[in-house]
Design a protein around this motif. Structure first.
Motif, PDB file in Angstrom:
ATOM      1  N   LYS A 312       0.843  -1.201   0.000  1.00  0.00           N
ATOM      2  CA  LYS A 312       0.000   0.000   0.000  1.00  0.00           C
ATOM      3  C   LYS A 312       0.882   1.257   0.000  1.00  0.00           C
ATOM      4  N   HIS A 313       1.904   1.233   0.852  1.00  0.00           N
ATOM      5  CA  HIS A 313       2.804   2.373   0.987  1.00  0.00           C
ATOM      6  C   HIS A 313       3.526   2.638  -0.339  1.00  0.00           C
ATOM      7  N   LEU A 314       4.072   1.563  -0.902  1.00  0.00           N
ATOM      8  CA  LEU A 314       4.837   1.718  -2.147  1.00  0.00           C
ATOM      9  C   LEU A 314       3.954   2.218  -3.285  1.00  0.00           C
ATOM     10  N   ARG A 315       2.790   1.621  -3.427  1.00  0.00           N
ATOM     11  CA  ARG A 315       1.893   2.041  -4.516  1.00  0.00           C
ATOM     12  C   ARG A 315       1.564   3.522  -4.394  1.00  0.00           C
ATOM     13  N   GLY A 316       1.328   3.972  -3.143  1.00  0.00           N
ATOM     14  CA  GLY A 316       0.995   5.373  -2.900  1.00  0.00           C
ATOM     15  C   GLY A 316       2.087   6.310  -3.384  1.00  0.00           C
ATOM     16  N   TYR A 317       3.330   5.997  -3.070  1.00  0.00           N
ATOM     17  CA  TYR A 317       4.430   6.912  -3.384  1.00  0.00           C
ATOM     18  C   TYR A 317       4.965   6.748  -4.804  1.00  0.00           C
ATOM     19  N   LEU A 371       9.529 -10.212   4.218  1.00  0.00           N
ATOM     20  CA  LEU A 371       8.171  -9.796   4.602  1.00  0.00           C
ATOM     21  C   LEU A 371       8.188  -8.904   5.844  1.00  0.00           C
ATOM     22  N   CYS A 372       9.361  -8.823   6.479  1.00  0.00           N
ATOM     23  CA  CYS A 372       9.484  -7.999   7.688  1.00  0.00           C
ATOM     24  C   CYS A 372      10.104  -6.641   7.369  1.00  0.00           C
ATOM     25  N   VAL A 373      10.281  -6.326   6.083  1.00  0.00           N
ATOM     26  CA  VAL A 373      10.925  -5.051   5.732  1.00  0.00           C
ATOM     27  C   VAL A 373      10.099  -3.906   6.334  1.00  0.00           C
ATOM     28  N   LYS A 374      10.816  -2.892   6.844  1.00  0.00           N
ATOM     29  CA  LYS A 374      10.104  -1.800   7.532  1.00  0.00           C
ATOM     30  C   LYS A 374       9.753  -0.686   6.531  1.00  0.00           C
ATOM     31  N   ILE A 375       8.714   0.053   6.864  1.00  0.00           N
ATOM     32  CA  ILE A 375       8.287   1.164   5.998  1.00  0.00           C
ATOM     33  C   ILE A 375       9.452   2.165   5.833  1.00  0.00           C
ATOM     34  N   GLU A 376      10.210   2.424   6.909  1.00  0.00           N
ATOM     35  CA  GLU A 376      11.345   3.362   6.799  1.00  0.00           C
ATOM     36  C   GLU A 376      12.371   2.845   5.799  1.00  0.00           C
ATOM     37  N   GLU A 377      12.497   1.524   5.727  1.00  0.00           N
ATOM     38  CA  GLU A 377      13.465   0.944   4.776  1.00  0.00           C
ATOM     39  C   GLU A 377      12.953   1.093   3.336  1.00  0.00           C
ATOM     40  N   ILE A 378      11.661   0.880   3.165  1.00  0.00           N
ATOM     41  CA  ILE A 378      11.037   1.061   1.845  1.00  0.00           C
ATOM     42  C   ILE A 378      11.183   2.526   1.399  1.00  0.00           C
ATOM     43  N   ASP A 379      11.126   3.449   2.385  1.00  0.00           N
ATOM     44  CA  ASP A 379      11.278   4.875   2.058  1.00  0.00           C
ATOM     45  C   ASP A 379      12.650   5.173   1.460  1.00  0.00           C
ATOM     46  N   LEU A 380      13.647   4.377   1.825  1.00  0.00           N
ATOM     47  CA  LEU A 380      14.988   4.588   1.253  1.00  0.00           C
ATOM     48  C   LEU A 380      14.960   4.312  -0.254  1.00  0.00           C
ATOM     49  N   LEU A 381      14.171   3.313  -0.658  1.00  0.00           N
ATOM     50  CA  LEU A 381      14.039   3.012  -2.090  1.00  0.00           C
ATOM     51  C   LEU A 381      13.308   4.160  -2.794  1.00  0.00           C
ATOM     52  N   ILE A 382      12.226   4.615  -2.168  1.00  0.00           N
ATOM     53  CA  ILE A 382      11.426   5.686  -2.791  1.00  0.00           C
ATOM     54  C   ILE A 382      12.320   6.915  -2.996  1.00  0.00           C
ATOM     55  N   GLU A 383      13.085   7.246  -1.965  1.00  0.00           N
ATOM     56  CA  GLU A 383      13.994   8.388  -2.040  1.00  0.00           C
ATOM     57  C   GLU A 383      15.018   8.199  -3.155  1.00  0.00           C
ATOM     58  N   ALA A 384      15.585   6.998  -3.225  1.00  0.00           N
ATOM     59  CA  ALA A 384      16.612   6.710  -4.251  1.00  0.00           C
ATOM     60  C   ALA A 384      15.992   6.792  -5.649  1.00  0.00           C
ATOM     61  N   LEU A 385      14.778   6.298  -5.813  1.00  0.00           N
ATOM     62  CA  LEU A 385      14.135   6.335  -7.140  1.00  0.00           C
ATOM     63  C   LEU A 385      13.828   7.773  -7.551  1.00  0.00           C
ATOM     64  N   ARG A 386      13.469   8.560  -6.558  1.00  0.00           N
ATOM     65  CA  ARG A 386      13.203   9.992  -6.843  1.00  0.00           C
ATOM     66  C   ARG A 386      14.449  10.649  -7.398  1.00  0.00           C
TER      67      ARG A 386
END
Ligand code: PLP
Length: 386
Positions: A312-317, A371-386
């Motif tokens: 959900k978080h990833l799709r949103g961003y 499956l235990c990856v944290k939202i803060e960790e996913i945010d690192l990907l979003i930031e890098a993709l940006r």
């Protein structure tokens, strides 16, 4: 050893069958690995879709340590408390109708045995699989694989494999009849670029299989063990609630200890007799301890819920990022579709110390994080993709 020394030795002594990233993994915790050079990488590929509970989950490590001090292995010629508990636990998280576990060592072996059970039970030989599906590299599984070059690599192929078009019911109907033993598919085609089909497709497949007495096999080597936010794709809303006759699994099942399994319903398991199937290592104690601990860790840490939250978080961003034209998949099996080839993006992310996966769709980057990856960790990907 430093990286250069490790690379040199491996290149010299190991048959070079994989294109490798230029890092040597040394240790890991959760979604992170550390390299021989002491560098830290975020692993959003989950050790090749294997480390669902994260790297070295403490509960899994403790169970393995405990079991390794008691008994590493004895085959199916003896009973074992840990095997009994593992089979019970696995059946308890499966759709209700799948009541028996066949235990083996890998995904391809699970698929070979599933197809064999279907042939034995129906007395038929033909297997229908789908364009874009990947089922493994041993003879029967590779012959069932109609993705890219793989099938050719398995020549001479096992006969009686035919190919339908994924998501296309008419093409299935044109092949389905009383000569077909099984229809087997990856319910989400991961390697093909995380290709999906509507729940309706699975409901109709179930009807076709029921009409002709065909065994429906879901290859859940990637989608199983919680990856989509459901224990299995089969039986979930994603499949329109229908359950296949056999689900195969491996990868995540042992958190990195090699183990595979088929979960089989009564109709088919009733036809399998002593000595019809077998494998020396299947159901070994160390692997079974890994299975129990993996399933417990997923339950205790609420990883199914987390996998859904991550999606959900990833799709949103991701929809705000230019060049991304779509996101496919479910839970922690996601394909990010770009309007350009993603190999340079994969390489750039690696420079930023984020491991992701590619796919056979050149524009689709694959994520298979723990499956235990944290939202803060996913945010690192979003930031890098940006
Ligand atoms: C969907 C699917 N099925 C089967 C396999 C084969 O599994 P293994 O490599 O454990 O034999 C794989 C491996 O990537 C897979 O992704």
């Amino acid at each position: 050893m430093n990286f250069t020394e490790i690379e040199k030795l491996e290149e010299h002594f190991q048959l070079a069958t994989y294109a490798k990233m230029n890092i040597a993994a040394e240790r890991g915790v959760g979604a992170w690995i550390w390299t021989s050079e002491g560098e830290k990488y975020l692993d959003l590929y989950g050790g090749h879709a294997v480390c669902a509970t994260g790297h070295c989950h403490p509960h899994v490590v403790a169970s393995l340590k405990n079991q390794s001090e008691k008994l590493l292995f004895y085959s199916n010629l003896v009973y074992s408390d840990v095997r009994a508990q593992a089979a019970k636990k696995l059946v308890s998280v499966a759709p209700e109708s799948l009541t028996k576990a066949f235990l083996c060592n890998s995904g391809t072996e699970a698929n070979e045995n599933a197809m064999r059970m279907a042939r034995m039970a129906t007395g038929r030989e033909k297997i229908v699989t789908f364009s874009g599906g990947f089922h493994g590299r041993t003879a029967d599984s590779i012959s069932a694989t109609f993705l890219g070059k793989y099938r050719k690599l398995g020549k001479p192929n096992v006969p009686h494999h035919v190919c339908a078009e994924f998501g296309n019911l008419e093409s299935v109907r044109s092949l389905a009849d009383e000569t077909v033993a099984a229809i087997m598919l990856e319910p989400i085609q991961s390697m093909a670029g995380v290709r999906e089909a509507a729940p309706e497709f699975f409901v109709r497949l179930r009807e076709i299989c029921d009409e002709f007495g065909i065994c429906l096999i879901f290859d859940e080597v990637q989608t199983g063990i919680g990856r989509t936010g459901n224990w299995f794709f089969g039986g979930s809303d994603l499949a329109g609630g229908i359950t296949p006759d056999i689900i195969t699994m491996a990868k995540s099942l042992g958190s990195g200890v090699p183990v595979g399994a088929c979960l089989v319903d009564e109709k088919f398991s009733a036809k399998i007799k002593t000595n019809d199937l077998g494998t020396t290592f299947g159901g070994g104690m160390l692997a079974m301890a890994a299975v129990i601990a993996t399933l417990e860790a997923i339950e205790n840490d609420e990883m199914l819920e987390n996998a859904m939250a991550v999606e959900k978080h990833l799709r949103g961003y991701l929809k705000e990022i230019p060049n991304i034209v779509g996101v496919r998949g479910k839970g922690c099996l996601l394909g990010i579709e770009f309007n350009e080839k993603c190999t340079p993006i994969h390489a750039k992310l690696l420079e930023k110390k984020i491991i992701t996966g590619t796919s056979s769709d050149a524009n689709v980057l694959r994520l298979l994080p723990p499956l235990c990856v944290k939202i803060e960790e996913i945010d690192l990907l979003i930031e890098a993709l940006r």
